[in-house]
Design a protein around this motif. Structure first.
Motif, PDB file in Angstrom:
ATOM      1  N   LEU A   1      14.701  10.973   3.397  1.00 18.40           N
ATOM      2  CA  LEU A   1      14.627  10.368   4.705  1.00 18.40           C
ATOM      3  C   LEU A   1      13.183  11.044   5.230  1.00 18.40           C
ATOM      4  N   ARG A   2      12.824  12.244   4.850  1.00 18.56           N
ATOM      5  CA  ARG A   2      11.622  12.706   5.160  1.00 18.56           C
ATOM      6  C   ARG A   2      10.419  12.097   4.718  1.00 18.56           C
ATOM      7  N   VAL A   3      10.417  11.559   3.487  1.00 16.52           N
ATOM      8  CA  VAL A   3       9.199  10.780   2.876  1.00 16.52           C
ATOM      9  C   VAL A   3       9.114   9.460   3.380  1.00 16.52           C
ATOM     10  N   ALA A   4      10.345   8.857   3.808  1.00 12.97           N
ATOM     11  CA  ALA A   4      10.192   7.428   4.378  1.00 12.97           C
ATOM     12  C   ALA A   4       9.487   7.720   5.813  1.00 12.97           C
TER      13      ALA A   4
ATOM     14  N   LEU B   1      14.867   1.648  -0.328  1.00 12.37           N
ATOM     15  CA  LEU B   1      14.449   1.723  -1.608  1.00 12.37           C
ATOM     16  C   LEU B   1      14.759   3.128  -2.260  1.00 12.37           C
ATOM     17  N   GLY B   2      14.498   4.106  -1.338  1.00  6.12           N
ATOM     18  CA  GLY B   2      15.041   5.430  -2.159  1.00  6.12           C
ATOM     19  C   GLY B   2      16.588   5.399  -2.161  1.00  6.12           C
ATOM     20  N   LEU B   3      17.270   4.815  -1.652  1.00  8.87           N
ATOM     21  CA  LEU B   3      18.711   4.904  -1.786  1.00  8.87           C
ATOM     22  C   LEU B   3      19.227   4.080  -3.355  1.00  8.87           C
ATOM     23  N   VAL B   4      18.464   2.993  -3.529  1.00 10.23           N
ATOM     24  CA  VAL B   4      18.843   2.266  -4.506  1.00 10.23           C
ATOM     25  C   VAL B   4      17.956   2.428  -5.781  1.00 10.23           C
ATOM     26  N   ALA B   5      16.851   2.922  -5.663  1.00 12.81           N
ATOM     27  CA  ALA B   5      15.939   3.093  -6.848  1.00 12.81           C
ATOM     28  C   ALA B   5      15.474   4.351  -7.162  1.00 12.81           C
ATOM     29  N   VAL B   6      15.844   5.683  -6.266  1.00  9.61           N
ATOM     30  CA  VAL B   6      15.260   6.793  -6.569  1.00  9.61           C
ATOM     31  C   VAL B   6      16.531   7.721  -6.785  1.00  9.61           C
ATOM     32  N   HIS B   7      16.948   7.874  -7.937  1.00  8.34           N
ATOM     33  CA  HIS B   7      18.058   8.741  -8.301  1.00  8.34           C
ATOM     34  C   HIS B   7      17.895  10.158  -7.664  1.00  8.34           C
ATOM     35  N   PRO B   8      18.708  10.881  -7.487  1.00  7.86           N
ATOM     36  CA  PRO B   8      18.039  12.388  -7.356  1.00  7.86           C
ATOM     37  C   PRO B   8      17.638  12.899  -8.437  1.00  7.86           C
ATOM     38  N   ASP B   9      18.139  12.758  -9.903  1.00  3.75           N
ATOM     39  CA  ASP B   9      17.376  13.278 -11.096  1.00  3.75           C
ATOM     40  C   ASP B   9      15.891  12.962 -10.869  1.00  3.75           C
TER      41      ASP B   9
ATOM     42  N   ILE C   1       0.895  -1.126   0.076  1.00  2.00           N
ATOM     43  CA  ILE C   1       0.052   0.063  -0.073  1.00  2.00           C
ATOM     44  C   ILE C   1       1.024   1.278  -0.058  1.00  2.00           C
ATOM     45  N   THR C   2       1.793   1.338   1.028  1.00  2.00           N
ATOM     46  CA  THR C   2       2.623   2.383   0.962  1.00  2.00           C
ATOM     47  C   THR C   2       3.596   2.607  -0.150  1.00  2.00           C
ATOM     48  N   MET C   3       4.119   1.645  -0.857  1.00  2.00           N
ATOM     49  CA  MET C   3       4.788   1.569  -2.006  1.00  2.00           C
ATOM     50  C   MET C   3       4.127   2.375  -3.338  1.00  2.00           C
ATOM     51  N   THR C   4       2.738   2.052  -3.201  1.00  2.00           N
ATOM     52  CA  THR C   4       1.936   2.787  -4.276  1.00  2.00           C
ATOM     53  C   THR C   4       2.037   4.245  -3.958  1.00  2.00           C
ATOM     54  N   ILE C   5       1.817   4.674  -2.749  1.00  2.00           N
ATOM     55  CA  ILE C   5       1.954   5.801  -2.451  1.00  2.00           C
ATOM     56  C   ILE C   5       3.320   6.595  -2.584  1.00  2.00           C
ATOM     57  N   TYR C   6       4.020   5.966  -2.155  1.00  2.00           N
ATOM     58  CA  TYR C   6       5.898   6.376  -2.395  1.00  2.00           C
ATOM     59  C   TYR C   6       6.258   6.864  -3.803  1.00  2.00           C
ATOM     60  N   ILE C   7       5.564   6.046  -4.956  1.00  2.00           N
ATOM     61  CA  ILE C   7       5.985   6.377  -6.112  1.00  2.00           C
ATOM     62  C   ILE C   7       5.226   7.330  -7.002  1.00  2.00           C
ATOM     63  N   THR C   8       4.620   8.432  -6.135  1.00  2.00           N
ATOM     64  CA  THR C   8       3.924   9.431  -6.737  1.00  2.00           C
ATOM     65  C   THR C   8       4.579  10.641  -6.524  1.00  2.00           C
ATOM     66  N   GLY C   9       4.675  11.563  -7.475  1.00  2.00           N
ATOM     67  CA  GLY C   9       5.166  12.866  -7.381  1.00  2.00           C
ATOM     68  C   GLY C   9       4.489  13.617  -6.030  1.00  2.00           C
TER      69      GLY C   9
ATOM     70  N   VAL D   1       9.138  -0.381   8.111  1.00  2.00           N
ATOM     71  CA  VAL D   1       8.542   0.428   7.029  1.00  2.00           C
ATOM     72  C   VAL D   1       9.609   1.683   6.611  1.00  2.00           C
ATOM     73  N   TRP D   2      10.090   2.484   7.623  1.00  2.00           N
ATOM     74  CA  TRP D   2      10.982   3.312   7.456  1.00  2.00           C
ATOM     75  C   TRP D   2      12.268   2.947   6.769  1.00  2.00           C
ATOM     76  N   VAL D   3      12.795   1.793   7.511  1.00  2.00           N
ATOM     77  CA  VAL D   3      14.067   1.230   6.705  1.00  2.00           C
ATOM     78  C   VAL D   3      13.925   0.959   5.447  1.00  2.00           C
ATOM     79  N   PHE D   4      12.737   0.262   5.211  1.00  2.00           N
ATOM     80  CA  PHE D   4      12.414  -0.330   3.565  1.00  2.00           C
ATOM     81  C   PHE D   4      12.533   0.856   2.772  1.00  2.00           C
ATOM     82  N   PHE D   5      11.877   1.991   3.206  1.00  2.00           N
ATOM     83  CA  PHE D   5      11.811   3.009   2.254  1.00  2.00           C
ATOM     84  C   PHE D   5      13.219   3.950   1.893  1.00  2.00           C
ATOM     85  N   VAL D   6      13.975   3.976   2.967  1.00  2.00           N
ATOM     86  CA  VAL D   6      14.978   4.540   2.941  1.00  2.00           C
ATOM     87  C   VAL D   6      15.954   3.858   2.049  1.00  2.00           C
TER      88      VAL D   6
END
Length: 213
Positions: free
Chosen positions: A162-165, A123-131, A7-15, A116-121
């Motif tokens: 980190l804040r989004v996570a 995920l953001g580290l490996v999958a969300v490039h700064p660009d 559920i939260t992953m679906t929310i995570y990948i939205t602008g 959940v926080w660790v997971f999204f930290v």
């Protein structure tokens, strides 16, 4: 937890999530997380009376004797049969049981939120490039807290990530709280330990009152 992550992953990948959560700083960040925690705490507190009421009655003395195993009252000379007459629960005793129930469940909820926080930290580290974060945010991602090199790849840790996570961890904690108090499967799986502990405490109390009466 797996369902919460989906559920939260679906929310995570939205602008929109990044545009809102990543800009929460200072007091607004604390207030948002505090709101989630307060709502969750209120939900838990409303269920405490039902939880205590569901475990304070004993149908047989044999049930009380069984619960005394492993306690200082084990082997107490109690009636072999009959329906015990439970003494009224005093306000202080009720409050202590409520604190025990809330603390046990709060620990469970905190652990879920931390996972959940660790997971999204990560995920953001490996999958969300700064660009990518810049496209979602409409502005450069900053500050770059650190860069982790792995082979030829560079993984950036950003303040926004980190804040989004943290926002999604608080949201997941609130969602888990609602499931915990409303869904029978969750209630049976995650509340068994605390209800068993409270019921054992009540059994010890009942045996002590009976022997000292």
């Amino acid at each position: 937890v797996p369902m919460l992550l989906l559920i939260t992953m679906t929310i995570y990948i939205t602008g929109e999530t990044w545009q809102m959560a990543a800009r929460l700083k200072g007091l607004s960040f604390v207030a948002t997380r505090g709101l989630f925690i307060t709502i969750g705490g209120v939900f838990l507190w409303t269920r405490v009376p039902d939880l205590i009421a569901s475990v304070e009655r004993f149908d047989q003395w044999s049930d009380v004797s069984a619960l005394l195993e492993g306690t200082p009252m084990a082997g107490a000379a109690l009636p072999a049969e009959g329906d015990p007459e439970e003494p009224p629960i005093r306000r202080g005793e009720w409050f202590n049981m409520a604190v025990l129930a809330l603390t046990a469940q709060a620990v469970q909820i905190t652990l879920v939120a931390l996972v959940v926080w660790v997971f999204f930290v990560l995920l953001g580290l490996v999958a969300v490039h700064p660009d990518t974060a810049e496209q979602w945010l409409g502005a450069p991602a900053h500050p770059i807290i650190g860069v982790i090199p792995i082979g030829e790849s560079r993984f950036a840790v950003t303040g926004e990530g980190l804040r989004v996570a943290a926002f999604l961890a608080a949201f997941a904690g609130l969602t888990f709280t609602v499931y915990l108090i409303t869904d029978e499967t969750y209630r049976r799986e995650f509340r068994t330990d605390v209800t068993d502990r409270i019921r054992q405490l009540l059994a010890v109390r009942l045996a002590d009152r009976h022997l000292t009466a």
